[in-house]
Design an enzyme around this catalytic site. Structure first.
Site, PDB file in Angstrom:
ATOM      1  N   ASN A   1       0.882  -1.164   0.000  1.00 45.54           N
ATOM      2  CA  ASN A   1       0.000   0.000   0.000  1.00 45.54           C
ATOM      3  C   ASN A   1       0.917   1.212   0.000  1.00 45.54           C
ATOM      4  O   ASN A   1       1.816   1.313   0.835  1.00 45.54           O
ATOM      5  CB  ASN A   1      -0.885   0.011   1.243  1.00 45.54           C
ATOM      6  CG  ASN A   1      -1.885  -1.133   1.241  1.00 45.54           C
ATOM      7  OD1 ASN A   1      -2.377  -1.522   0.182  1.00 45.54           O
ATOM      8  ND2 ASN A   1      -2.185  -1.675   2.404  1.00 45.54           N
TER       9      ASN A   1
ATOM     10  N   HIS B   1       6.539  -1.388   3.727  1.00 48.89           N
ATOM     11  CA  HIS B   1       6.275  -2.747   4.223  1.00 48.89           C
ATOM     12  C   HIS B   1       5.550  -3.524   3.143  1.00 48.89           C
ATOM     13  O   HIS B   1       4.684  -2.992   2.452  1.00 48.89           O
ATOM     14  CB  HIS B   1       5.463  -2.733   5.522  1.00 48.89           C
ATOM     15  CG  HIS B   1       4.261  -1.838   5.492  1.00 48.89           C
ATOM     16  ND1 HIS B   1       4.336  -0.468   5.646  1.00 48.89           N
ATOM     17  CD2 HIS B   1       2.950  -2.122   5.310  1.00 48.89           C
ATOM     18  CE1 HIS B   1       3.126   0.053   5.570  1.00 48.89           C
ATOM     19  NE2 HIS B   1       2.257  -0.931   5.357  1.00 48.89           N
TER      20      HIS B   1
ATOM     21  N   HIS C   1       3.019  -6.523   2.566  1.00 48.57           N
ATOM     22  CA  HIS C   1       2.040  -7.406   3.207  1.00 48.57           C
ATOM     23  C   HIS C   1       2.110  -8.778   2.534  1.00 48.57           C
ATOM     24  O   HIS C   1       2.018  -8.875   1.301  1.00 48.57           O
ATOM     25  CB  HIS C   1       0.617  -6.883   3.007  1.00 48.57           C
ATOM     26  CG  HIS C   1       0.281  -5.609   3.720  1.00 48.57           C
ATOM     27  ND1 HIS C   1      -0.427  -5.575   4.908  1.00 48.57           N
ATOM     28  CD2 HIS C   1       0.536  -4.315   3.397  1.00 48.57           C
ATOM     29  CE1 HIS C   1      -0.592  -4.310   5.284  1.00 48.57           C
ATOM     30  NE2 HIS C   1      -0.028  -3.534   4.389  1.00 48.57           N
TER      31      HIS C   1
END
Ligand code: 5GP
Ligand code: ZN
Length: 113
Positions: free
Chosen positions: A86, A99, A101
């Protein structure tokens, strides 16, 4: 980076369930999982978002994906899984430290919501 929750998790100043770590990467379980398996894979280096990447980060970003493969193997996600960055406000990014996911254990729809 001060006041970055993921830097603090990487430094173990904030507790988390770490599933993998090495010199460059830390991976831990998401506090609010959206799938039976939901892992966040981060570089130890603080990079706020994709726009902040430089050419020097290309190997590091590849490491994120390679660690995802390793964790997915360990978790036995034989039927596939979803990997997501994201990025930025429209991308739904809430934590300003890159990050990846890794989500598995159920089937995901497409397009993403
Ligand atoms: P984003 O929306 O930025 O892509 O995702 C941030 C993710 O971090 C969310 O899925 C959220 O549940 C997770 N998260 C936020 N704070 C914490 C925390 O303190 N510990 C852990 N383990 N996960 C967190
Ligand atoms: Zn950070």
């Amino acid at each position: 980076m001060e006041n970055c929750i993921f830097c603090k998790i990487a430094a173990k100043e904030i507790p988390s369930t770490i599933v993998y770590e090495d010199e460059h990467i830390v991976a831990f379980r998401d506090l609010n999982p959206q799938a039976p398996e939901h892992i966040l894979i981060i570089p130890r280096k603080h990079i706020a978002r994709i726009e902040a990447l430089t050419a020097n980060d290309t190997e590091l970003m590849g490491r994120l994906v390679f660690v995802a493969k390793h964790i997915a193997d360990n978790l036995g996600l034989k039927n596939g899984y979803r990997l997501v960055f994201n990025n930025g406000a429209n991308g739904g990014q809430e934590v300003e430290h890159i990050h990846l996911h890794l989500m598995g254990g159920r089937k995901f729809s497409w397009p993403a919501g």
